[in-house]
Design an enzyme around this catalytic site. Structure first.
Site, short mmCIF file in Angstrom:
data_model
loop_
_atom_site.label_atom_id
_atom_site.label_comp_id
_atom_site.label_asym_id
_atom_site.label_seq_id
_atom_site.Cartn_x
_atom_site.Cartn_y
_atom_site.Cartn_z
N LYS A 11 0.85 -1.20 0.00
CA LYS A 11 0.00 0.00 0.00
C LYS A 11 0.88 1.24 0.00
O LYS A 11 2.06 1.19 0.39
CB LYS A 11 -0.93 0.03 1.21
CG LYS A 11 -0.26 0.06 2.60
CD LYS A 11 0.18 1.42 3.09
CE LYS A 11 0.83 1.37 4.47
NZ LYS A 11 1.59 2.59 4.80
N PRO A 97 9.98 -3.90 -0.04
CA PRO A 97 11.05 -3.62 0.93
C PRO A 97 10.49 -3.59 2.36
O PRO A 97 9.43 -3.02 2.59
CB PRO A 97 11.56 -2.23 0.54
CG PRO A 97 10.98 -1.92 -0.78
CD PRO A 97 9.79 -2.80 -1.00
N GLY A 103 3.71 -1.25 4.01
CA GLY A 103 2.78 -2.19 4.63
C GLY A 103 3.06 -3.65 4.32
O GLY A 103 2.16 -4.48 4.44
N SER A 107 0.48 -6.52 5.20
CA SER A 107 -0.20 -7.18 4.10
C SER A 107 -0.03 -8.69 4.19
O SER A 107 -0.98 -9.46 3.99
CB SER A 107 0.38 -6.65 2.77
OG SER A 107 -0.11 -7.39 1.69
N ASP A 139 -1.97 -1.09 10.35
CA ASP A 139 -2.05 -1.13 8.89
C ASP A 139 -2.60 -2.45 8.34
O ASP A 139 -2.60 -2.65 7.13
CB ASP A 139 -0.64 -0.95 8.28
CG ASP A 139 -0.20 0.50 8.30
OD1 ASP A 139 -1.01 1.37 8.66
OD2 ASP A 139 0.96 0.74 7.94
O1 C5P Z 1 0.34 -0.64 14.76
P1 C5P Z 1 1.79 -0.79 14.51
O2 C5P Z 1 2.38 -1.96 15.26
O3 C5P Z 1 2.15 -0.79 13.08
O4 C5P Z 1 2.49 0.52 15.13
C1 C5P Z 1 3.86 0.58 15.45
C2 C5P Z 1 4.10 1.73 16.43
O5 C5P Z 1 3.85 3.00 15.79
C3 C5P Z 1 3.19 1.74 17.64
O6 C5P Z 1 3.70 0.95 18.67
C4 C5P Z 1 3.14 3.22 18.02
O7 C5P Z 1 4.29 3.56 18.78
C5 C5P Z 1 3.25 3.92 16.68
N1 C5P Z 1 1.93 4.33 16.16
C6 C5P Z 1 1.31 5.46 16.68
N2 C5P Z 1 0.07 5.83 16.20
C7 C5P Z 1 -0.52 5.12 15.21
C8 C5P Z 1 0.09 3.98 14.65
C9 C5P Z 1 1.33 3.61 15.16
O8 C5P Z 1 1.84 6.12 17.58
N3 C5P Z 1 -1.71 5.53 14.76
#
Ligand code: C5P
Length: 296
Positions: A11, A97, A103, A107, A139
Site C-alpha cells: 500500500k 522492501p 505495509g 499485508s 495497517d
Molecule cells: O500498529 P503498529 O504496530 O504498526 O504501530 C507501530 C508503532 O507505531 C506503535 O507501537 C506506536 O508507537 C506507533 N503508532 C502510533 N500511532 C498510530 C500507529 C502507530 O503512535 N496511529
C-alpha cells in the site's frame, strides 16, 4: 495437504494527517490508503500438526514466531477453534522492501488470514475478522478491503472509499529501515501539526469528482527527513525525474511520485536506480482487482 498461493500487495498513503496523541499512546490519524501493484508471493499450506512455520527469502525479514504472519495464523486458528488440530506452513517471497512504509508485513498478515479462510472454509464474521486484523497492527485491516481506503483512529478503523482514478506511480526507497514508533515519537515532540485533516479533505473532494489525485502529503515526512536526509534525496530525485508531485508513504522510508505516463514512470525508475535508489513503477490496484486477486 491443501495449499493456497496469493499475492500480498503493498500500500501507499495518499495522505496521512496526524491529529494528536491519544490516551493509549497511539496517534489519532486520518489517512487515505491505496493498494498498489507491488506484491510479495505468499504460499500457505494447512497442516495436521498444531505447529506454525514461517519462512521467507528476505534477508531483513524475520522467520518464525517473530513474523507478523505467524501471529496472524495463530490468531486465526485460535478464533476458528482449530488451533489444537491444525497448523500452517507459510512461505513468503519478498518483493516489498521491509520497514519501508509500504505495509509489507501487515499485508502478509492480512493475506495469511485470507488464505486460511480459503483453506479451512471457515469465514470469520466481519467483526471478529477486523478485530483480529487490528490487534496485529494498525495497517493490517486495510488489506481486508483493498483499493482506496479511509483509515481513522490508529489507522486501523477502515472504510472503503470510491476508487481513486488509475495513476502511474513510482515507489522509491533509499535502502533505509525506519522504525515507526521512533518516527511518531519524534513527530510528537518536534513539530506543530498543520490544519487537522486538511490534505485528507482535499483528497476526498478530488475523489468526489473523479479527478486525479494531486493533493497528497504526509505529516510525518518532515520528522523522517530530518533524521534521514536520504529520504529527502529520494523525493528530490523523483521530482528531478519528472514526477508531478512526490511525498513519503507511511512512516517512511519509501517515497512515491506520480507520473503522467507509464513511459515517464519507467524512465524515472532507471534514473533513480542510477542514483542508487531501489525503485519500481507501479499502478494503483482498485478494489475489484484486489478482491478478485485474493478471492475476497
Ligand atoms: O500498529 P503498529 O504496530 O504498526 O504501530 C507501530 C508503532 O507505531 C506503535 O507501537 C506506536 O508507537 C506507533 N503508532 C502510533 N500511532 C498510530 C500507529 C502507530 O503512535 N496511529
Amino acid at each position: 495437504m491443501p495449499t493456497v498461493s496469493l499475492p500480498s500487495f503493498a500500500k501507499i498513503n495518499w495522505t496521512l494527517d496526524v491529529l494528536g496523541k491519544r490516551p493509549d499512546g497511539y496517534h489519532e490519524l486520518r489517512t487515505i490508503y491505496q493498494t498498489v501493484g507491488l506484491a510479495d508471493a505468499l504460499t500457505v499450506e494447512l497442516t495436521e500438526s498444531s505447529d506454525i512455520e514461517v519462512a521467507t527469502d528476505g534477508a531483513d525479514v524475520p522467520d518464525g514466531a517473530e513474523n507478523l504472519a505467524h501471529r496472524a495464523a495463530s490468531g486465526f486458528l485460535e478464533i476458528a477453534g482449530l488451533s489444537a488440530s491444525r497448523g500452517a506452513r507459510i512461505f513468503i517471497r519478498k518483493e516489498i522492501p521491509a520497514g519501508g512504509g509500504l505495509g509489507g508485513g501487515s499485508s502478509n498478515a492480512a493475506t495469511t488470514i485470507v488464505a486460511l479462510q480459503h483453506l479451512t472454509g471457515c469465514r470469520l464474521p466481519d467483526d471478529r475478522l477486523f478485530r483480529l486484523a487490528s490487534s496485529l497492527g494498525a495497517d493490517v485491516p486495510l488489506f481486508l478491503i483493498g483499493g482506496t481506503v479511509l483509515g481513522v483512529g490508529r489507522g486501523d478503523e477502515v472504510y472503503a472509499l470510491p476508487d481513486a482514478p488509475p495513476a502511474h506511480l513510482v515507489v522509491a526507497n533509499p535502502g533505509l529501515h525506519v522504525d515507526t514508533a521512533t518516527v511518531f515519537r519524534s513527530y510528537g515532540s518536534e513539530l506543530t501539526p498543520r490544519d487537522p485533516s486538511a490534505s485528507m479533505l482535499s483528497f476526498l473532494s478530488a475523489l468526489r469528482i473523479n479527478a486525479s489525485p494531486t493533493v497528497v502529503g504526509n505529516d510525518l515526512e518532515q520528522a523522517v527527513v530530518k533524521d534521514h536526509p536520504r529520504v529527502g534525496d529520494a523525493r528530490s530525485a523523483l521530482l528531478g525525474a519528472g514526477a508531478v508531485t512526490a511525498w513519503m508513504t507511511g512512516s517512511g522510508a519509501s517515497v512515491v511520485g506520480i507520473f503522467e505516463s507509464v513511459g515517464a514512470a519507467v524512465s524515472a525508475v532507471e534514473q533513480l536506480e542510477e542514483q542508487g535508489f531501489w525503485a519500481r513503477a507501479v499502478e494503483t490496484i482498485d478494489r475489484r482487482s484486489y478482491t478478485g486477486a485474493l478471492g475476497l
